[in-house]
Design a protein around this motif. Structure first.
Motif, PDB file in Angstrom:
ATOM      1  N   ARG A 122       0.802  -1.221   0.000  1.00 30.30           N
ATOM      2  CA  ARG A 122       0.000   0.000   0.000  1.00 30.30           C
ATOM      3  C   ARG A 122       0.832   1.267   0.000  1.00 30.30           C
ATOM      4  O   ARG A 122       0.418   2.298  -0.539  1.00 30.30           O
ATOM      5  CB  ARG A 122      -0.930  -0.013   1.216  1.00 30.30           C
ATOM      6  CG  ARG A 122      -1.917   1.146   1.282  1.00 30.30           C
ATOM      7  CD  ARG A 122      -2.854   0.983   2.451  1.00 30.30           C
ATOM      8  NE  ARG A 122      -2.158   1.068   3.734  1.00 30.30           N
ATOM      9  CZ  ARG A 122      -2.724   0.818   4.906  1.00 30.30           C
ATOM     10  NH1 ARG A 122      -3.992   0.437   4.967  1.00 30.30           N
ATOM     11  NH2 ARG A 122      -2.032   0.936   6.033  1.00 30.30           N
ATOM     12  N   GLU A 123       2.014   1.239   0.588  1.00 26.57           N
ATOM     13  CA  GLU A 123       2.805   2.474   0.678  1.00 26.57           C
ATOM     14  C   GLU A 123       3.168   3.031  -0.692  1.00 26.57           C
ATOM     15  O   GLU A 123       3.399   4.233  -0.841  1.00 26.57           O
ATOM     16  CB  GLU A 123       4.079   2.228   1.500  1.00 26.57           C
ATOM     17  CG  GLU A 123       5.149   1.399   0.827  1.00 26.57           C
ATOM     18  CD  GLU A 123       5.016  -0.083   1.081  1.00 26.57           C
ATOM     19  OE1 GLU A 123       6.006  -0.809   0.885  1.00 26.57           O
ATOM     20  OE2 GLU A 123       3.914  -0.514   1.495  1.00 26.57           O
ATOM     21  N   ARG A 131       5.216   8.676   2.515  1.00 26.05           N
ATOM     22  CA  ARG A 131       5.089   7.233   2.742  1.00 26.05           C
ATOM     23  C   ARG A 131       5.330   6.839   4.188  1.00 26.05           C
ATOM     24  O   ARG A 131       4.819   5.820   4.650  1.00 26.05           O
ATOM     25  CB  ARG A 131       6.036   6.461   1.813  1.00 26.05           C
ATOM     26  CG  ARG A 131       5.504   6.396   0.400  1.00 26.05           C
ATOM     27  CD  ARG A 131       6.396   5.640  -0.546  1.00 26.05           C
ATOM     28  NE  ARG A 131       5.933   5.835  -1.921  1.00 26.05           N
ATOM     29  CZ  ARG A 131       6.637   5.568  -3.002  1.00 26.05           C
ATOM     30  NH1 ARG A 131       7.877   5.081  -2.871  1.00 26.05           N
ATOM     31  NH2 ARG A 131       6.139   5.776  -4.192  1.00 26.05           N
ATOM     32  N   GLU A 132       6.095   7.624   4.897  1.00 22.27           N
ATOM     33  CA  GLU A 132       6.268   7.381   6.326  1.00 22.27           C
ATOM     34  C   GLU A 132       5.314   8.240   7.144  1.00 22.27           C
ATOM     35  O   GLU A 132       4.751   7.784   8.140  1.00 22.27           O
ATOM     36  CB  GLU A 132       7.710   7.659   6.734  1.00 22.27           C
ATOM     37  CG  GLU A 132       8.732   6.696   6.133  1.00 22.27           C
ATOM     38  CD  GLU A 132      10.125   6.967   6.651  1.00 22.27           C
ATOM     39  OE1 GLU A 132      10.298   7.845   7.517  1.00 22.27           O
ATOM     40  OE2 GLU A 132      11.065   6.287   6.181  1.00 22.27           O
ATOM     41  N   PRO A 145       1.162   6.948   7.239  1.00 25.30           N
ATOM     42  CA  PRO A 145       0.813   5.883   8.189  1.00 25.30           C
ATOM     43  C   PRO A 145       1.034   6.290   9.648  1.00 25.30           C
ATOM     44  O   PRO A 145       0.235   5.926  10.521  1.00 25.30           O
ATOM     45  CB  PRO A 145       1.749   4.734   7.785  1.00 25.30           C
ATOM     46  CG  PRO A 145       2.107   5.007   6.360  1.00 25.30           C
ATOM     47  CD  PRO A 145       2.158   6.492   6.252  1.00 25.30           C
ATOM     48  N   ASN A 186      -1.985   6.445  12.352  1.00 23.80           N
ATOM     49  CA  ASN A 186      -1.866   5.633  13.555  1.00 23.80           C
ATOM     50  C   ASN A 186      -1.961   6.500  14.813  1.00 23.80           C
ATOM     51  O   ASN A 186      -2.674   6.153  15.768  1.00 23.80           O
ATOM     52  CB  ASN A 186      -0.535   4.875  13.551  1.00 23.80           C
ATOM     53  CG  ASN A 186      -0.368   3.980  14.762  1.00 23.80           C
ATOM     54  OD1 ASN A 186      -1.130   3.038  14.959  1.00 23.80           O
ATOM     55  ND2 ASN A 186       0.636   4.279  15.582  1.00 23.80           N
ATOM     56  N   TRP A 200      -8.153   3.874   7.640  1.00 24.29           N
ATOM     57  CA  TRP A 200      -7.949   3.937   6.196  1.00 24.29           C
ATOM     58  C   TRP A 200      -9.207   3.455   5.483  1.00 24.29           C
ATOM     59  O   TRP A 200      -9.894   2.548   5.955  1.00 24.29           O
ATOM     60  CB  TRP A 200      -6.779   3.052   5.773  1.00 24.29           C
ATOM     61  CG  TRP A 200      -5.427   3.589   6.138  1.00 24.29           C
ATOM     62  CD1 TRP A 200      -4.718   3.305   7.256  1.00 24.29           C
ATOM     63  CD2 TRP A 200      -4.625   4.496   5.366  1.00 24.29           C
ATOM     64  NE1 TRP A 200      -3.516   3.984   7.249  1.00 24.29           N
ATOM     65  CE2 TRP A 200      -3.431   4.728   6.098  1.00 24.29           C
ATOM     66  CE3 TRP A 200      -4.793   5.138   4.139  1.00 24.29           C
ATOM     67  CZ2 TRP A 200      -2.424   5.565   5.640  1.00 24.29           C
ATOM     68  CZ3 TRP A 200      -3.791   5.980   3.683  1.00 24.29           C
ATOM     69  CH2 TRP A 200      -2.625   6.185   4.422  1.00 24.29           C
TER      70      TRP A 200
END
Length: 342
Positions: A44-45, A53-54, A57, A61, A67
């Protein structure tokens, strides 16, 4: 209508091809279950811009955001929204110019929404549900989750302009189209239908003076049980209640709807009861509001195109231009990017 549907079909097919090409170029395992424009959940990233990308998420979180079910799909509107807006969450100057394009104003002063995953100020929030349960969606406990089972705006931002603080709730669309009414299937063991639950929840928050919808048009809540009108109604009710409560000391709360220009079928008036107000869903919705200016409808191209054109080498702009081909000139005959017509 046939011409409109054909054009939209061309747009969607063009975006499927574009996303398939993108995944082939960036992902070590492109494609999923026979669809080249989807990714396996564990990849998914690669559906996100490299710069988030970091961060994405980590942010989801930390804020306990859910999502969407199609977060690994290349045509996900949630992911499209994140790719355009999240890289600007820590760039208030660029974000200010985007808002100036959207609203036709001088670049405003952007205000912090919340802290990001590294405790730095973020000037955009995502999957916003309001600081309180304004729409009675949490039940007796008022427990709600951002992004699931509650009215969530895809993004929120706040700014100061002309001496006033304004909040924008952003609703983002990419390739969605609608036609049928919202599902009303009764769950096993349930005492009421979903529409009966919706009616109890929203009816007293819908019409003026307690809500945003005019009370002189002989409309009822059930007339909005068709997408995109049901989503638009809930977003506008949330905006109305946030403004009434002066959330974050804001003076005005508006809804900014953003979608791709090529997705013409998204504008279809799906509710028969609303057909009498016009042929464009978003113009029709504005007509039902006490304050039509509280709803702003713009295309992705209008909002982001000018800034991207000024900074084509910027990694943010370059990524978007390379992946989302509808930002490039198209042939009006089939909606395909010119680069794919050789």
């Amino acid at each position: 209508m046939a011409e409109r549907q054909q054009s939209t079909s061309g747009f969607i097919q063009a975006q499927r091809l574009a996303q398939a090409d993108h995944f082939t170029a960036v992902c070590p395992e492109p494609g999923y279950k026979g669809s080249a424009y989807r990714l396996a959940p564990h990849r998914r990233e690669f559906n996100l811009a490299p710069s988030i990308r970091e961060a994405a998420p980590a942010y989801f979180n930390e804020k306990q955001i859910t999502w969407h079910i199609h977060a690994s799909h290349g045509l996900s509107s949630q992911v499209c929204c994140l790719n355009f807006l999240m890289p600007l969450a820590t760039r208030p100057d660029a974000l200010s110019r985007v808002i100036a394009n959207a609203l036709g104003i001088e670049p405003p002063e952007m205000l912090e929404i919340e802290c990001g995953p590294n405790s730095e100020p973020w000037f955009i929030g995502f999957e916003w549900i309001g600081e309180r349960d304004y729409l009675n969606e949490g039940g007796a406990s008022s427990s709600r989750t951002r992004g699931a089972n509650a009215t969530s705006s895809d993004a929120i931002l706040r700014f100061r302009h002309a001496g006033r603080i304004e909040t924008l709730l952003i609703e983002w669309k990419y390739t969605e189209t609608y036609g049928a009414p919202i599902p009303n299937k009764v769950r096993e063991g349930a005492a009421r239908t979903p529409n009966e639950v919706r009616a109890d929840r929203y009816r007293e928050r819908m019409f003026a003076p307690n809500g945003p919808i005019r009370n002189d048009l002989n409309l009822k809540l059930e007339d909005f049980f068709w997408e995109p009108f049901y989503q638009l109604l809930r977003q506008q009710m949330l905006a109305f209640q946030m403004e009434k409560a002066r959330e974050a000391e804001t003076d005005r709360v508006r809804v900014l709807h953003i979608s791709a220009a090529g997705n013409r079928r998204l504008h279809a008036v799906t509710s028969k009861a609303l057909n009498r107000f016009g042929v464009d869903a978003f113009a029709v919705f504005a007509e039902t509001l006490v304050d039509p200016a509280a709803f702003v409808c713009r295309t992705i191209e209008q909002v982001f195109g000018p800034l991207m054109a000024e900074m084509p080498e910027d990694p943010w702009a370059a990524y978007l231009a390379g992946r989302y081909t509808f930002l490039a000139p198209t042939d009006p005959g089939d909606g395909l990017p010119r680069s794919r017509q050789s």
